[in-house]
Write a protein that holds these residues in place. Structure first.
Motif, PDB file in Angstrom:
ATOM      1  N   UNK A 184      47.905   0.690 -42.183  1.00 51.99           N
ATOM      2  CA  UNK A 184      46.808   0.950 -41.122  1.00 51.99           C
ATOM      3  C   UNK A 184      45.643   0.351 -41.052  1.00 51.99           C
ATOM      4  N   UNK A 185      45.236  -0.465 -42.157  1.00 53.11           N
ATOM      5  CA  UNK A 185      44.095  -1.056 -42.170  1.00 53.11           C
ATOM      6  C   UNK A 185      44.363  -2.878 -42.347  1.00 53.11           C
ATOM      7  N   UNK A 186      43.349  -3.340 -41.885  1.00 54.84           N
ATOM      8  CA  UNK A 186      43.268  -4.643 -41.857  1.00 54.84           C
ATOM      9  C   UNK A 186      42.349  -5.531 -43.114  1.00 54.84           C
ATOM     10  N   UNK A 187      43.010  -6.152 -43.976  1.00 56.08           N
ATOM     11  CA  UNK A 187      42.012  -6.956 -44.830  1.00 56.08           C
ATOM     12  C   UNK A 187      41.184  -7.849 -44.209  1.00 56.08           C
ATOM     13  N   UNK A 188      39.891  -8.332 -44.869  1.00 52.21           N
ATOM     14  CA  UNK A 188      39.125  -9.355 -44.359  1.00 52.21           C
ATOM     15  C   UNK A 188      38.958 -10.359 -45.549  1.00 52.21           C
ATOM     16  N   UNK A 189      40.037 -11.265 -45.731  1.00 47.53           N
ATOM     17  CA  UNK A 189      39.752 -12.185 -46.951  1.00 47.53           C
ATOM     18  C   UNK A 189      40.229 -13.592 -46.553  1.00 47.53           C
ATOM     19  N   UNK A 220      44.935   7.224 -45.266  1.00 46.85           N
ATOM     20  CA  UNK A 220      44.792   6.623 -43.952  1.00 46.85           C
ATOM     21  C   UNK A 220      46.101   7.156 -43.238  1.00 46.85           C
ATOM     22  N   UNK A 221      45.769   7.801 -42.028  1.00 48.91           N
ATOM     23  CA  UNK A 221      47.019   8.029 -41.370  1.00 48.91           C
ATOM     24  C   UNK A 221      46.886   8.039 -39.800  1.00 48.91           C
ATOM     25  N   UNK A 222      48.032   8.087 -39.014  1.00 49.16           N
ATOM     26  CA  UNK A 222      47.976   7.968 -37.763  1.00 49.16           C
ATOM     27  C   UNK A 222      47.572   9.303 -37.331  1.00 49.16           C
ATOM     28  N   UNK A 223      46.516   9.385 -36.154  1.00 47.51           N
ATOM     29  CA  UNK A 223      46.056  10.624 -35.659  1.00 47.51           C
ATOM     30  C   UNK A 223      47.157  11.237 -34.696  1.00 47.51           C
ATOM     31  N   UNK A 224      47.164  12.359 -34.906  1.00 46.11           N
ATOM     32  CA  UNK A 224      47.757  13.395 -33.957  1.00 46.11           C
ATOM     33  C   UNK A 224      47.400  13.467 -32.547  1.00 46.11           C
ATOM     34  N   UNK A 281      41.371  14.486 -31.364  1.00 39.69           N
ATOM     35  CA  UNK A 281      40.080  13.933 -30.743  1.00 39.69           C
ATOM     36  C   UNK A 281      40.056  12.278 -30.506  1.00 39.69           C
ATOM     37  N   UNK A 282      39.169  11.328 -31.010  1.00 40.75           N
ATOM     38  CA  UNK A 282      38.845  10.089 -30.363  1.00 40.75           C
ATOM     39  C   UNK A 282      39.817   8.985 -30.788  1.00 40.75           C
ATOM     40  N   UNK A 283      39.680   8.766 -32.049  1.00 47.74           N
ATOM     41  CA  UNK A 283      40.209   7.767 -32.792  1.00 47.74           C
ATOM     42  C   UNK A 283      41.606   7.461 -32.696  1.00 47.74           C
ATOM     43  N   UNK A 284      42.531   6.579 -33.235  1.00 45.36           N
ATOM     44  CA  UNK A 284      43.768   6.364 -33.226  1.00 45.36           C
ATOM     45  C   UNK A 284      44.211   6.660 -34.621  1.00 45.36           C
ATOM     46  N   UNK A 285      43.228   6.445 -35.690  1.00 48.51           N
ATOM     47  CA  UNK A 285      43.360   6.622 -37.148  1.00 48.51           C
ATOM     48  C   UNK A 285      42.632   7.826 -37.691  1.00 48.51           C
ATOM     49  N   UNK A 327      39.324   3.843 -34.920  1.00 49.65           N
ATOM     50  CA  UNK A 327      40.221   2.811 -33.975  1.00 49.65           C
ATOM     51  C   UNK A 327      40.462   1.486 -34.719  1.00 49.65           C
ATOM     52  N   UNK A 328      39.726   1.305 -35.793  1.00 50.14           N
ATOM     53  CA  UNK A 328      40.174   0.008 -36.521  1.00 50.14           C
ATOM     54  C   UNK A 328      39.507   0.351 -37.886  1.00 50.14           C
TER      55      UNK A 328
END
Length: 443
Positions: A138-143, A238-242, A246-250, A269-270
């Motif tokens: 669920x996360x994006x690295x930045x490398x 880190x998990x998917x939101x039910x 509320x607001x975010x996807x994660x 969201x990210x």
């Protein structure tokens, strides 16, 4: 006729590419100028310290990620786009004898087998995403360049999705070292009042290894852009939101790393991941005993002070691939500055070894530290002026000039320099026109 020495360089980052260019710049006897082969899984060299400028739109992709074939067009260096599969070193029992017929072989994923007399390991590192449940999913690295393009694409999608709506884009940055702070500052500037940026760090301060001036400048910028800092916390999940959440996807679950703090739940969201890395050192052929290639617990090759792998006089390791301590016994950091300097020494030491000259011990010279904080913000603490920190537009300009000088070839530096000057002129004209238009309308 004797065969010319064969040098194989694995990895085309700051260590590998700059070693190849250094070898090309040296004066060689006609019969000893080596055949140099550079191998990298990508077709582009990436100037990683400026990946953040891709997100801000300050640079174009070609400026910080030129193709290897273009950079090496006027050299004798060969380039293969391939991955390393196995190493077959043959120099472990040969000592320093110059009479061995082959230093070893490299097996590539394509099936190609490359024989070398000298080998340079400079494969860099990859993000370590297995530290926390859900980080890999669920996360994006930045490398890498690919990472930066994915993050930019995801931000554009969120900007379209949230356009005209009351809901804000929620971005969480995990880690507040240099990479995390630079990323948080850049994203917050890009989103402005359309988003919320939160940054998490297990330590109680940001950039713990940074000079105080850089840290203070970063804190000022983060505060001015309303970046929320969660210091003294680590991410436990880190998990998917039910649907009911509320607001975010994660969802990120935070646990206190220090006493006196309470657990936290963040919505996002990210999620951008900047914590942990794993050096890339290729495996040995199964016929080689593991002890023949000394690897540290972190996965780096142990080297002597000349940057040769211990027990392997024909193999050099630099950058993230190498474990080398300074005079105080502290491991050198895995930074572009270290790799750049090691490349210069490695190129010279290869020349010395081939020409039967003494090799030089590597001595790292800390030139200072730089960090970007947005389109017109940066912080620079040069080591040669104690206590000085250049901030804001001055620091930003100084950082760009420093990096322009460090670009790999003269031709590429000229092209990028012209491009940056043109953009600066256009921005100046646009600002002048806007100011003039506002003055006229105001009158």
């Amino acid at each position: 006729m004797l065969q010319k020495p064969r040098i194989c360089i694995l990895g085309g980052g700051f260590g590998g590419l700059y070693t190849a260019l250094r070898l090309e710049s040296l004066v060689w006897p006609d019969d000893k100028k080596p055949q140099v082969l550079l191998v990298d899984q990508s077709d582009r060299f990436v100037f990683k310290p400026m990946l953040y400028e891709l997100l801000s739109g300050e640079v174009d992709e070609w400026e910080i990620a030129p193709r290897f074939l273009d950079l090496l067009a006027n050299t004798s260096v060969q380039f293969f786009q391939d991955r390393v599969k196995l190493l077959h070193p043959l120099d472990h029992s040969m000592g320093k004898s110059p009479t061995i017929s082959c230093g070893g072989r490299v097996q590539l994923d394509s099936g190609r087998l490359v024989e070398y007399d000298w080998l340079v390991l400079s494969l860099g590192a990859e993000p370590k995403l297995d530290l926390v449940p859900g980080a890999a999913e669920f996360s994006l690295p930045f490398s890498t360049l690919e990472d930066a393009l994915k993050v930019d694409s995801r931000l554009k999608a969120l900007e379209r999705e949230k356009f005209g709506k009351d809901s804000l884009i929620r971005v969480v940055v995990v880690g507040c070292g240099y990479a995390g702070v630079e990323l948080a500052a850049t994203v917050a500037e890009r989103l402005q009042d359309k988003g919320i940026v939160q940054a998490i760090n297990a330590e109680s301060i940001i950039c713990p290894s940074a000079p105080p001036g850089n840290r203070e400048a970063a804190l000022k910028v983060l505060s001015s852009r309303n970046v929320q800092l969660f210091l003294g916390y680590f991410v436990s999940c880190i998990r998917k939101a039910e649907k009911s959440e509320a607001h975010g996807e994660l969802i990120l679950e935070l646990r206190p790393a220090e006493r006196g703090l309470e657990s936290q739940i963040l919505e996002a969201d990210l999620v951008l991941w900047t914590v942990g890395s794993k050096p890339l050192v290729p495996p040995l052929d199964s016929c080689n005993r593991p002890l023949m290639f000394p690897i540290t617990g972190r996965g780096q090759a142990e080297t002597d002070e000349t940057l040769r792998v211990k027990g392997h006089p024909r193999i050099f390791a630099i950058g993230d691939s190498a474990a080398l301590r300074d005079s105080s016994g502290k491991l050198l950091p895995a930074t572009a500055q270290v790799a750049f300097q090691q490349a210069d020494f490695t190129g010279w030491n290869l020349w010395a070894a081939i020409n039967d000259r003494p090799l030089l011990p590597f001595r790292f010279q800390n030139l200072g530290e730089m960090m970007t904080l947005g389109r017109s913000d940066a912080a620079i603490s040069p080591s040669f002026i104690d206590g000085l920190t250049l901030e804001g537009p001055i620091g930003h300009t100084a950082r760009k000039i420093a990096y322009l000088i460090r670009l790999p070839t003269d031709e590429h530096r000229v092209k990028v320099g012209i491009s940056w000057l043109t953009k600066s002129a256009i921005d100046t004209i646009a600002t002048f026109q806007s100011t003039l238009s506002n003055a006229i309308s105001g009158s």
